[in-house]
Design a protein around this motif. Structure first.
Motif, PDB file in Angstrom:
ATOM      1  N   ALA A 377     102.197  -3.683 -41.931  1.00 23.75           N
ATOM      2  CA  ALA A 377     102.198  -2.236 -41.848  1.00 23.75           C
ATOM      3  C   ALA A 377     101.569  -1.468 -42.959  1.00 23.75           C
ATOM      4  O   ALA A 377     101.982  -1.877 -44.351  1.00 23.75           O
ATOM      5  CB  ALA A 377     103.615  -1.677 -41.471  1.00 23.75           C
ATOM      6  N   PHE A 379     100.810   1.965 -45.342  1.00 19.84           N
ATOM      7  CA  PHE A 379     101.025   3.558 -45.297  1.00 19.84           C
ATOM      8  C   PHE A 379     100.424   4.052 -46.691  1.00 19.84           C
ATOM      9  O   PHE A 379     100.337   3.415 -47.734  1.00 19.84           O
ATOM     10  CB  PHE A 379     102.520   3.884 -45.533  1.00 19.84           C
ATOM     11  N   ALA A 443     104.082   4.011 -38.949  1.00 23.68           N
ATOM     12  CA  ALA A 443     103.450   2.839 -39.463  1.00 23.68           C
ATOM     13  C   ALA A 443     104.001   1.260 -39.458  1.00 23.68           C
ATOM     14  O   ALA A 443     103.600   0.403 -39.219  1.00 23.68           O
ATOM     15  CB  ALA A 443     102.987   2.816 -41.070  1.00 23.68           C
TER      16      ALA A 443
END
Length: 619
Positions: A377, A379, A443
């Motif tokens: 993930a 961000f 995310a």
């Protein structure tokens, strides 16, 4: 002294500040805190005179200069150094007038004032500030228009600091900085000689750079003398006491009410019952503690914990041009539950490394081994712009759960902090912190094995940052973070990696060691002009650069020194012409003395400029 006398401020019908009085003494360094949307920036507008108060008034000494960060980044053909120097309006005006002045009295006044404001050392001071904020000597000679918006906002910050106003107002200044720039700014503000009020959610800045706290809490301004940690302890104790008093008061009310209810119908007790009714009416309710709890931030756990290492790189070179890779010979390993913070000034390759780890950039050479079914993930702040402004959190989540029933979508929205009606609020109406919370939830929606966080705290308030730190520590996978927030790094990271000089290597020390190294290399207190010693390996890195690149800063120094010599020589000629008047010493000995002093100072400045020219020419 800055005095806010019984002020109330209202915006669009909403009362943000309610009859508050505060006095800020000259030289105070104040950290201004409060929840996002509480009205902190609005108060700054009122102090600058851009917004009228509903009641009360704001006063300060009439000669005080108020300075704050410009809303728009500077952009034009001027060099960074020229932009910063022009921020001192008085110096700039005096220098321009000195070029055309002919009256000896005015020449003396100008030169005396230039000495008083230390105008001759201004270029060195401006360069030191730019260097502290991450601009090399070569950068400072480039035009402002060559830099991105984020870097130009750093120039605006440098200009504001250089102007050194009597009242400096800074609104989240670290949002534009990397960790290295933040460390330098903390040190600079801690030594700021005038009054400063800084809006910040950065705990370390609030502990190291300020000596007073101003808290906008439920419409009231609370003034506390001390750093943030002391205030947080004071507030916690006060809230506990308020809760205890509220409980005791509620018990007394209940007892009185029971007496009234029991005996109001009895004639023999009517008088006593009526007395209790009056007591109840007179009792002022204790201000109840309004819960400031923020929703938890939770990162879903991955379905399967992978065997280590989950990612390994061996002798990797990566970048955007095979002939000039940003990072070379990168060898690293990431295991499950690693907490790694990436250090290094912007432009050294942290974003490039992050793209490698996220599998968004293919290496030119070397190998990268990833665990089977590794889920990452990612961000980054720029992704906030990718949210659909016309959609709600519910809409964003529904796209990820197209076949799920309404109840499950609502439950998931609540899990990432958008319960009830909040889930239906359009993104365009969300605050920066709420958008960041939504993006974090999206995310990490599917439970990744590794989370990469690139400046996740920029729009989060203090309590939300604490919630983020808890989420990181509770997450069972690996976390890689890039942040200027020392509190977050201290609370979460167990490894520090430095990205500099085209390399990635573990840092053998803690953040305090790194802070000292950064301040030393950027000349935080020495005012050193160059940023030559920005890291331990900078000498080796410079030796590898082409000789032509080395000569650029030197040529710039020579040109600057020659211009300074020419300017000071012209000033001395004017002073000499004034001193040559036959009756000057008998007619106005005081003016003659001022001119003599001004000439001596100008001669000293000329000598310094000549030495700089000789040094640069020899090099």
């Amino acid at each position: 002294m800055l005095t806010l006398s019984d002020i109330s401020v209202r915006i669009a019908g909403r009362l943000l500040i309610d009859q508050s009085t505060v006095q800020i003494a000259p030289g105070a360094r104040v950290g201004f805190i409060g929840r996002n949307g509480a009205g902190k920036s609005t108060l700054f507008n009122a102090i600058r005179g851009e917004l009228a108060t509903e009641t009360g008034r704001i006063t300060m000494p009439p000669r005080w200069r108020v300075g704050s960060l410009a809303q728009e980044a500077p952009n034009g053909p001027e060099t960074l150094l020229e932009v910063v120097l022009k921020a001192d309006l008085e110096r700039d005006a005096l220098l321009r007038e000195a070029e055309t002045a002919h009256d000896p009295h005015r020449i003396a006044d100008i030169q005396t004032r230039l000495v008083d404001i230390d105008a001759h050392s201004a270029p060195a001071r401006a360069a030191a500030i730019l260097s502290g904020l991450g601009f090399s000597a070569a950068d400072q000679a480039h035009s402002c228009s060559e830099f991105s918006g984020g870097w130009r906002m750093r120039v605006a910050l440098a200009a504001t600091l250089f102007a050194a106003p009597d009242l400096l107002l800074l609104d989240e200044p670290t949002n534009y900085l990397d960790l290295e720039g933040t460390l330098w700014l903390e040190d600079h503000l801690a030594n700021y000689p005038r009054t400063v009020i800084v809006i910040s959610h950065d705990r370390d800045l609030l502990d190291t750079s300020v000596n007073e706290i101003l808290h906008l809490d439920r419409g009231r301004l609370v003034h506390f003398r001390g750093a943030y940690s002391a205030y947080a302890e004071f507030r916690a104790n006060k809230e506990a006491l308020d809760a205890k008093n509220a409980k005791r008061e509620e018990a007394r009310r209940k007892h009185l009410q029971e007496f009234v209810d029991r005996f109001k119908a009895k004639a023999s007790k009517a008088r006593q019952a009526q007395s209790r009714v009056k007591m109840l009416e007179k009792m002022k309710p204790v201000a109840r503690l309004v819960s400031d709890d923020v929703p938890d931030i939770v990162f879903p756990a991955p379905e399967k914990i992978l065997s280590p290492p989950i990612l390994a790189a061996d002798n990797v070179s990566i970048g955007y041009d095979p002939k000039h890779p940003v990072l070379r010979h990168v060898t690293l390993r990431i295991d499950t539950e690693d907490r790694i913070a990436l250090l290094g000034a912007n432009g050294n390759g942290k974003s490039t490394l992050v793209k490698l780890l996220a599998d968004r950039l293919t290496p030119f050479s070397g190998s990268v081994t990833r665990a089977d079914k590794l889920s990452v993930a990612y961000f980054a702040q720029h992704q906030l712009d990718e949210l659909n402004e016309d959609g709600s959190p519910y809409d964003h989540i529904r796209r990820l759960m197209p076949d799920a029933p309404e109840s499950k979508i609502r439950a998931r929205a609540g899990a990432i902090g958008f319960s009830g009606k909040a889930a239906d609020t359009l993104v365009r109406s969300l605050s920066g912190g709420e958008k960041a919370r939504l993006l974090l939830g999206l995310a990490t929606f599917y439970g990744p094995n590794m989370i990469i966080l690139d400046e996740p705290t920029n729009h989060l308030d203090i309590d939300s940052r604490a919630a983020l730190a808890e989420a990181i520590n509770d997450f069972p996978g690996a976390v890689i973070m890039v942040s200027h927030d020392r509190y977050l790094i201290d609370a979460c990271a167990d490894q520090l990696w430095v990205v500099a000089d085209h390399k990635v290597k573990p840092y053998d020390g803690d953040l305090d060691d790194y802070r000292r190294a950064v301040l030393s290399s950027r000349g935080a207190r020495s005012g050193a002009r160059d940023a030559k010693e920005r890291s331990a390996d900078s000498a080796a890195a410079k030796a590898a650069r082409p000789k032509a690149e080395k000569r650029v800063p030197l040529k710039q120094k020579i040109a600057e020194a020659e211009a300074e010599i020419e300017r000071i020589t012209a000033i001395i000629a004017k002073i000499d012409a004034a001193l040559a008047l036959p009756d000057l010493f008998t007619r106005d000995p005081k003016q003659a003395a001022q001119l003599s002093t001004a000439r001596a100072n100008a001669q000293a400045a000329l000598h310094k400029a000549e030495e700089q020219w000789l040094e640069a020419s020899s090099a």
